[in-house]
Scaffold this active site. Structure first.
Site, PDB file in Angstrom:
ATOM      1  N   PHE A 150       0.819  -1.220   0.000  1.00 24.79           N
ATOM      2  CA  PHE A 150       0.000   0.000   0.000  1.00 24.79           C
ATOM      3  C   PHE A 150       0.850   1.266   0.000  1.00 24.79           C
ATOM      4  O   PHE A 150       0.394   2.323  -0.413  1.00 24.79           O
ATOM      5  CB  PHE A 150      -0.942   0.010   1.226  1.00 24.79           C
ATOM      6  N   LYS A 174      -1.346  -7.478  -9.072  1.00 21.98           N
ATOM      7  CA  LYS A 174      -2.281  -7.497  -7.938  1.00 21.98           C
ATOM      8  C   LYS A 174      -1.857  -6.360  -6.995  1.00 21.98           C
ATOM      9  O   LYS A 174      -0.942  -6.518  -6.193  1.00 21.98           O
ATOM     10  CB  LYS A 174      -2.183  -8.861  -7.236  1.00 21.98           C
ATOM     11  N   GLU A 177      -5.040  -3.950  -1.893  1.00 22.80           N
ATOM     12  CA  GLU A 177      -6.488  -3.707  -1.854  1.00 22.80           C
ATOM     13  C   GLU A 177      -6.827  -2.432  -1.083  1.00 22.80           C
ATOM     14  O   GLU A 177      -7.949  -1.951  -1.118  1.00 22.80           O
ATOM     15  CB  GLU A 177      -7.213  -4.924  -1.255  1.00 22.80           C
ATOM     16  N   SER A 227       5.463  -6.875   3.401  1.00 23.26           N
ATOM     17  CA  SER A 227       6.036  -7.202   4.709  1.00 23.26           C
ATOM     18  C   SER A 227       6.843  -8.505   4.636  1.00 23.26           C
ATOM     19  O   SER A 227       6.650  -9.329   3.727  1.00 23.26           O
ATOM     20  CB  SER A 227       4.922  -7.336   5.738  1.00 23.26           C
ATOM     21  N   CYS A 282       9.575   1.865   3.582  1.00 27.14           N
ATOM     22  CA  CYS A 282      10.500   0.778   3.945  1.00 27.14           C
ATOM     23  C   CYS A 282      11.881   1.341   4.235  1.00 27.14           C
ATOM     24  O   CYS A 282      12.685   0.719   4.909  1.00 27.14           O
ATOM     25  CB  CYS A 282      10.590  -0.242   2.822  1.00 27.14           C
ATOM     26  N   GLU A 384       9.130  -4.011  13.086  1.00 21.84           N
ATOM     27  CA  GLU A 384       8.983  -2.851  12.205  1.00 21.84           C
ATOM     28  C   GLU A 384       7.707  -2.116  12.629  1.00 21.84           C
ATOM     29  O   GLU A 384       6.609  -2.663  12.510  1.00 21.84           O
ATOM     30  CB  GLU A 384       8.854  -3.316  10.752  1.00 21.84           C
TER      31      GLU A 384
END
Ligand code: NAD
Length: 500
Positions: A150, A174, A177, A227, A282, A384
């Site tokens: 995301f 993909k 979402e 992740s 990240c 994280e």
């Protein structure tokens, strides 16, 4: 009735769906749309498109033809930056300025993908033996499955997809979402740029769509960013289905500051790279590792002043420094991590838990939060934390700073601030991170360098962009060829395994 954000297959938008999930505006907490969730049937339809005669023509198209599409795509991205930034900000919560920055890096990735012919052109050796020439060629892998997170709704997909398409592959993407709309906008741009239908396909969804993609026999390669837990799963499942997989995963980026460093520059870097995009990068600096108590005290004082001045706001507030986190669930998990860290005994120096937006009480906001006196056994140090809570872990020497940095599970990025070349040299030689900064806040290299972490920040041997990406999306063949003189008979039988 909410809009349904659908799939995009063979140049058409598809909104029929059995399942869907909510899409929120994190700045207000409102549900703004539903996202279609694809299953194995939708993935199969997309793969059929990506293996159609039309898609195969793209694999055979000349470099010149492909590059014309990429050049046009770049122009469209520039022209439509404002529109795209609004779409990103609304679903992600990052400020418009931050979204524009992300789009700039996406454009840089598209520009770099225009170098594909230079990277993939191969090698040639004349007359290696008996008038035989050997050369290498790289051909597209076929269908590439892209699974994206995301936090960069356009930059990560654009750098992956531009290179994969530039070398002749077709795509089943993909997206996350949580931020599905940028994918459909990008699809329209590809179409307008002249990419043939079937080459670029989007299947929205969650784990069901990911599993179908990983199991589909006609998908040759999978690029994943997300992740560590999911990346490891994707890598293991994808490779067990004979795909090449490159998965780029979580980080906990340490910033070491030596006593001789420019402390004002270091404090500014920590605040910018630590809290930008509500710390949902990240490559965000997660931890400050000052060397020596005096360095720590001076830095802490400067940082506290600076973070207290940060403005948290809605994505479209031009005065905001950063926005909401992505979801109510994410907000809760960051707040829980803060509570746990207090219980574990760290000192809470700046507390952002009670921040409430004056207009949007339901937005997923957390104010900037800072801990001091972290220790390595605390969850807050080990996990994280994907939200605006950062910490200071004090050490006494460069040796200790390097040992701490190397002991963490993740090895995405690390930074040192110092005025001493010897310390900097030791740091970048000894630290086990994929991206290292010296006196720069976020070591996100430009796209003509390879990008990817070490240790559990990456699974697979390739890189997300840079020359390795072009190699990942192509298969290598070595061809030995001879064109004998029809007048001469020189191919006698020889069972010896030798070169002459
Ligand atoms: P995520 O792992 O939750 O999701 C990534 C993708 O996997 C999404 O498309 C999602 O739909 C899918 N997914 C989620 N759960 C799944 C499951 N159980 N099975 C299969 N697929 C699943 O990551 P996120 O929250 O979207 O993104 C944030 C994470 O991404 C952070 O850990 C961040 O460090 C990482 N990240 C890494 C890099 C890098 O280059 N190393 C870059 C950006 C983000």
């Amino acid at each position: 009735m909410n809009t349904l954000i659908g799939h995009y297959i063979s140049g058409r938008h598809i909104t029929e769906t059995q399942h869907s999930g909510p899409v929120f505006n994190p700045s207000t907490g409102e549900e703004i749309a539903r996202c279609a969730y694809g299953d194995a049937t939708v993935i199969d339809t997309a793969v059929k498109a990506a293996t159609s005669a039309n898609a195969k023509k793209w694999a055979k198209a000349s470099h010149a033809t492909r590059l014309q599409v990429l050049f046009k795509l770049r122009e469209l991205m520039i022209a439509k930056t404002a529109e795209l930034a609004e779409i990103i900000g609304r679903e992600h919560g990052k400020t418009i300025a931050d979204a524009i920055g992300e789009i700039g890096r996406a454009i840089e990735g598209i520009e770099f993908a225009c170098n594909a012919p230079q990277i993939t052109k191969g090698e040639y050796a004349r007359n290696v033996a008996g008038d035989i020439d050997v050369f290498s060629v790289r051909v597209p892998v076929g269908v590439v499955g892209c699974i994206t997170p995301f936090n960069f709704p356009i930059m990560i997909p654009a750098v992956m997809i531009a290179m994969a398409v530039s070398v002749g592959n077709s795509i089943v993407w993909k997206p996350s979402e949580k931020v599905p709309s940028a994918a459909l906008f990008f699809a329209e741009l590809w179409k307008e740029a002249g990419l043939p239908d079937d080459v670029f396909n989007v299947v929205q969804g969650d784990k069901t769509a990911v599993d179908a993609l990983l199991e589909h026999p006609k998908i040759a390669a999978v690029s994943f960013v997300g992740s560590t837990q999911i990346g490891e799963y994707v890598y293991q499942k994808g490779t067990s289905h004979n795909k090449r997989v490159a998965a780029f995963t979580g980080g906990k980026n340490h910033m070491v500051v030596m006593p001789d460093a420019d402390l004002e520059a270091a404090a500014n870097a920590f605040v910018s790279a630590g809290f930008g995009s509500a710390s949902q990068r990240c490559m965000a600096v997660s931890l400050l590792i000052p060397v020596g108590a005096e360095t720590a005290d001076h830095l802490r004082q400067r940082i506290v002043e600076k973070i207290k001045a940060l403005k948290v706001g809605a994505y479209n507030d031009p005065t905001a420094d950063f926005g909401a986190v992505i979801s109510a669930q994410s907000q809760q998990s960051v707040l829980k991590a803060i509570d746990q860290c207090i219980a574990d005994g760290a000192e809470l120096v700046v507390d952002g838990r009670d921040f409430k937006h004056p207009e949007y009480a339901n937005g997923y906001y957390i104010g900037p939060t800072l801990f001091d006196y972290l220790s390595m056994d605390m969850d807050f140090y080990q996990q994280e934390v994907f939200g605006p809570a950062r910490g200071i872990l004090r050490v006494n020497s460069l040796d200790e700073a390097i040992a701490v940095t190397n002991s963490h599970e993740y090895g995405n990025g690390s930074v040192i601030f110092t005025r001493d070349g010897k310390s900097a040299h030791r740091f970048f030689m000894e630290v086990e991170s994929g991206m290292i900064g010296v006196n720069v806040p976020v070591p996100l290299p430009v796209s003509y360098f390879n990008f990817g972490g070490l240790r559990r920040s990456k699974f697979g041997e390739s890189h997300l962009y840079g020359p390795d990406a072009a190699r990942f999306y192509t298969k290598l063949k070595s061809v030995s060829q001879k064109w004998p003189d029809p007048e001469q008979q020189d191919q006698a039988i020889s069972l010896a395994f030798k070169i002459t």
